[in-house]
Design an enzyme around this catalytic site. Structure first.
Site, short mmCIF file in Angstrom:
data_model
loop_
_atom_site.label_atom_id
_atom_site.label_comp_id
_atom_site.label_asym_id
_atom_site.label_seq_id
_atom_site.Cartn_x
_atom_site.Cartn_y
_atom_site.Cartn_z
N HIS A 150 0.82 -1.22 0.00
CA HIS A 150 0.00 0.00 0.00
C HIS A 150 0.85 1.26 0.00
O HIS A 150 0.35 2.35 -0.29
CB HIS A 150 -0.91 -0.02 1.24
CG HIS A 150 -2.30 0.48 1.01
ND1 HIS A 150 -2.92 0.50 -0.22
CD2 HIS A 150 -3.20 0.99 1.89
CE1 HIS A 150 -4.15 1.00 -0.08
NE2 HIS A 150 -4.34 1.31 1.17
N ASP B 204 -0.86 2.49 -5.32
CA ASP B 204 -0.96 1.07 -5.61
C ASP B 204 -2.27 0.77 -6.32
O ASP B 204 -3.27 1.44 -6.10
CB ASP B 204 -0.85 0.25 -4.32
CG ASP B 204 -1.96 0.57 -3.33
OD1 ASP B 204 -2.03 1.74 -2.89
OD2 ASP B 204 -2.76 -0.33 -3.01
N ASN C 72 -6.56 6.90 3.89
CA ASN C 72 -7.97 7.19 3.66
C ASN C 72 -8.31 8.67 3.71
O ASN C 72 -9.43 9.06 3.35
CB ASN C 72 -8.83 6.44 4.68
CG ASN C 72 -8.78 4.94 4.49
OD1 ASN C 72 -8.06 4.43 3.63
ND2 ASN C 72 -9.53 4.22 5.30
N ASN D 22 -9.01 3.68 -1.45
CA ASN D 22 -9.57 4.68 -0.54
C ASN D 22 -8.82 6.01 -0.57
O ASN D 22 -9.41 7.06 -0.34
CB ASN D 22 -9.62 4.14 0.88
CG ASN D 22 -10.69 3.07 1.05
OD1 ASN D 22 -11.71 3.09 0.37
ND2 ASN D 22 -10.44 2.13 1.95
#
Length: 202
Positions: free
Chosen positions: A19, A91, A66, A112
């Protein structure tokens, strides 16, 4: 000026996660183009530099993935940067490991950080989508993206990060198609069997 933002999560526990490939790209860009020292600003770690005559603000939002849009949106408003002048490295599980695609606009596709950016900037920023592969089952997605890259993945990862930095002048000039082609020329995606691609590892 343009903004280049790499997405990731702050803190040592996330540093090598799939991530965090956006943070990794930002670090490689900073190293390759000898950006200035990092400092805290816009809820981010930022550095300033020049890529063949274009001033670049490089950002690693520290808001957690997020909420990335809060940080990038703050910088964009401060400098009056338009969405098409923002490039976001992130990613992408819908691309096989080592694949790279540029895209402007569209939805978040479950990412997100991109969803947060859309809510703060609108959809028309530019996305540098860095493939990490899909684990094959929905319930495995979170441990996959928050897991570290395997040692066997390091060769294609290093090659893609370096290619993204080396070819950056094309992106800075607004030629996303040429940038994508050059990154894939410099760092061709590895060959995987379907099972290997689903696992995201060699």
């Amino acid at each position: 000026m343009i903004i280049i933002a790499g997405l990731g999560n702050p803190g040592g526990r996330y540093e090598k996660n799939r991530h965090n490939i956006g943070f990794m790209a930002a670090d490689e860009i900073s190293r390759r183009w000898r950006f200035g020292p990092e400092r805290a600003k816009f809820q981010s770690i930022v550095a300033e530099g020049d890529v063949e005559g274009t001033k670049v603000l490089l950002m690693k939002p520290q808001t957690y993935m997020n909420e990335s849009g809060r940080a990038v949106g703050e910088a964009a408003r401060f400098y009056k940067i338009k969405p098409h002048e923002i490039i976001v490295f992130h990613d992408e599980i819908d691309l096989a490991p080592g694949r790279f695609r540029m895209k402007t606009g569209g939805g978040a596709a479950g990412q997100n950080g991109v969803r947060s950016l859309i809510s703060h900037l609108g959809a028309d920023f530019r996305r540098a989508r860095m493939g990490i592969g899909h684990p094959g089952e929905k319930e495995l997605v979170m441990p996959h993206v928050l897991g570290d890259f395997h040692k066997a993945e390091q060769p294609w990862l290093d090659a893609m990060l370096q290619a993204c930095a080396d070819a950056l002048p094309f992106a800075v000039a607004g030629d996303d198609e040429r940038y994508q082609a050059e990154v894939m020329r410099l760092a061709p995606a590895p060959k995987f069997s379907p099972r290997q691609a689903a696992r995201g590892a060699l």
